[in-house]
Design an enzyme around this catalytic site. Sequence first.
Site, PDB file in Angstrom:
ATOM      1  N   GLU A 175       0.093 -57.996 -11.685  1.00 38.51           N
ATOM      2  CA  GLU A 175       0.076 -56.703 -11.016  1.00 38.51           C
ATOM      3  C   GLU A 175       1.491 -56.129 -10.943  1.00 38.51           C
ATOM      4  O   GLU A 175       1.730 -54.947 -11.227  1.00 38.51           O
ATOM      5  CB  GLU A 175      -0.513 -56.870  -9.612  1.00 38.51           C
ATOM      6  CG  GLU A 175      -0.885 -55.580  -8.923  1.00 38.51           C
ATOM      7  CD  GLU A 175      -1.589 -55.831  -7.594  1.00 38.51           C
ATOM      8  OE1 GLU A 175      -1.642 -54.883  -6.792  1.00 38.51           O
ATOM      9  OE2 GLU A 175      -2.077 -56.953  -7.354  1.00 38.51           O
ATOM     10  N   GLY A 205      -2.676 -52.715   0.226  1.00 43.37           N
ATOM     11  CA  GLY A 205      -3.306 -53.031   1.491  1.00 43.37           C
ATOM     12  C   GLY A 205      -3.299 -54.519   1.798  1.00 43.37           C
ATOM     13  O   GLY A 205      -3.052 -54.937   2.921  1.00 43.37           O
ATOM     14  N   GLY A 206      -3.560 -55.338   0.751  1.00 40.63           N
ATOM     15  CA  GLY A 206      -3.636 -56.779   0.955  1.00 40.63           C
ATOM     16  C   GLY A 206      -2.408 -57.544   0.486  1.00 40.63           C
ATOM     17  O   GLY A 206      -2.132 -58.635   0.966  1.00 40.63           O
ATOM     18  N   SER A 207      -1.665 -56.970  -0.477  1.00 37.56           N
ATOM     19  CA  SER A 207      -0.508 -57.678  -1.026  1.00 37.56           C
ATOM     20  C   SER A 207       0.630 -56.711  -1.314  1.00 37.56           C
ATOM     21  O   SER A 207       0.441 -55.490  -1.333  1.00 37.56           O
ATOM     22  CB  SER A 207      -0.901 -58.416  -2.313  1.00 37.56           C
ATOM     23  OG  SER A 207      -1.293 -57.492  -3.324  1.00 37.56           O
ATOM     24  N   THR A 208       1.809 -57.275  -1.536  1.00 38.18           N
ATOM     25  CA  THR A 208       2.967 -56.461  -1.904  1.00 38.18           C
ATOM     26  C   THR A 208       3.707 -57.154  -3.039  1.00 38.18           C
ATOM     27  O   THR A 208       3.731 -58.389  -3.116  1.00 38.18           O
ATOM     28  CB  THR A 208       3.899 -56.239  -0.693  1.00 38.18           C
ATOM     29  OG1 THR A 208       4.926 -55.301  -1.047  1.00 38.18           O
ATOM     30  CG2 THR A 208       4.562 -57.522  -0.230  1.00 38.18           C
ATOM     31  N   GLN A 209       4.299 -56.357  -3.951  1.00 39.29           N
ATOM     32  CA  GLN A 209       4.983 -56.896  -5.119  1.00 39.29           C
ATOM     33  C   GLN A 209       6.421 -56.377  -5.211  1.00 39.29           C
ATOM     34  O   GLN A 209       6.692 -55.224  -4.846  1.00 39.29           O
ATOM     35  CB  GLN A 209       4.259 -56.512  -6.421  1.00 39.29           C
ATOM     36  CG  GLN A 209       2.938 -57.201  -6.646  1.00 39.29           C
ATOM     37  CD  GLN A 209       1.804 -56.572  -5.871  1.00 39.29           C
ATOM     38  OE1 GLN A 209       1.764 -55.358  -5.701  1.00 39.29           O
ATOM     39  NE2 GLN A 209       0.893 -57.377  -5.374  1.00 39.29           N
TER      40      GLN A 209
END
Length: 432
Positions: A175, A205-209
């Site tokens: 991602e 909303g659920g993860s960050t990169q």
Amino acid sequence: MKPTMPLLLLVLLNVAGQSQAQIKNSILDLTNSIRSILPSLSRPANHSRIFYAVMFDAGSTGTRIHVYTFIQSVSEKLPVLDNEMFHSIKPGLSAYADSPEMGGHTVRMLLKVAKKTVPRLEWKRTPVVLRATAGLRLLATEKAQALLDQVQHVFDESPFLVPDNSVSIMNGTNEGILAWISLNFLTGHLNAQTKKTVGILDLGGGSTQITFLPKQRKTIESVPVADYVARFDMFNSTFELYTYSYLGNGLMAARLATLGALGAEGLEWRVFKSSCLPKKFRDEWSFGGLTYHVSGDPDGYSGYKLCYQEVLKVVKGFIHQPYELEDSNVFYAFSYYFDRAVDAGLIDGVQGGMLEVRDFKKRAKEVCNKMTKYALISPFLCLDMTYITCLLKDGFGFKESTVLQLTKKVNNVEASWALGATLDHFYNLKIH
């Protein structure tokens, strides 16, 4: 005939989830607005072939469809992205964890966009692909698989080309990498002789990169585990990136963690309180198919300092700070970074803009210390702005003077991993 590598790509449109009561209205809105098309890019006068691709982004707070129109020119080796049709519907697939058939129905509704955009004669040659992100990663395996099976059934019933592995949960690292490829294509920074690239910060909303191309070898050598380094092949070159996806540190998951509600039981009777919420606020809030009772602390204190202490527990010790950040890249920040900056009045909702990290901090203090004033925009704005500030400063380790480019579109194209995933499907970028 397979096309060769295109030159344009895109970023994620992440939107806050809706209650179950709003699902029907979302579907009606979708049906009524199928005809709306984003502005086209310039179309070459001489072209030999037009081809299409359909990519679904199944995020934690919404499902989005991207329908791409490419032109393969006779005189050019590289195809051009001519147009993108984009539409989204809320909530995300994970909200249908206990009713997967309804999740499949939302995908079926979105396929109408593809049918309206792609000429009927091209349907059987146009691949349709869905990649799910953190929303499904956070679900129990059997529930996530039931949703994927429903989507596969909807695809198999459709008139489009359904390739192998057309429906799957995307690896979080991919991602970040695909978003990085997208942004660097769109900003003209990606070629075999590149000396300067842009980094990406994506807050879902659920993860960050976080993903960037390091200039110093020590950045790669000092990672805590090998998972923080990824490579892919393009233009006969291998790119070695610092990249990581933090599952559970997306904005909505961070709200739950701050409230102490992530993975909690007894949701039907428990009330989760926070000094990040207005004192008199009390309501229900849904995410990932579950509903939570949340409120401010009517008998306690509220404000920025107390809120920061709460969100720091969600960040400190979980987020790795790269060896180099400041001098290596300009960072493009998008998704909820962009959305909340707009909500807080820091940037224009169309143009975006440049912000220093301290701008998030300053506005977070204002919002948290005047919660009543900002409650009409969102009762969660104090929590969200404080979390973003903490994530950037105490998480990744950015200086307060670091300048970020907040963006929603680049060259009129939605910036996200979705076009990068489309290219990966066509060309196999050998990500490892």
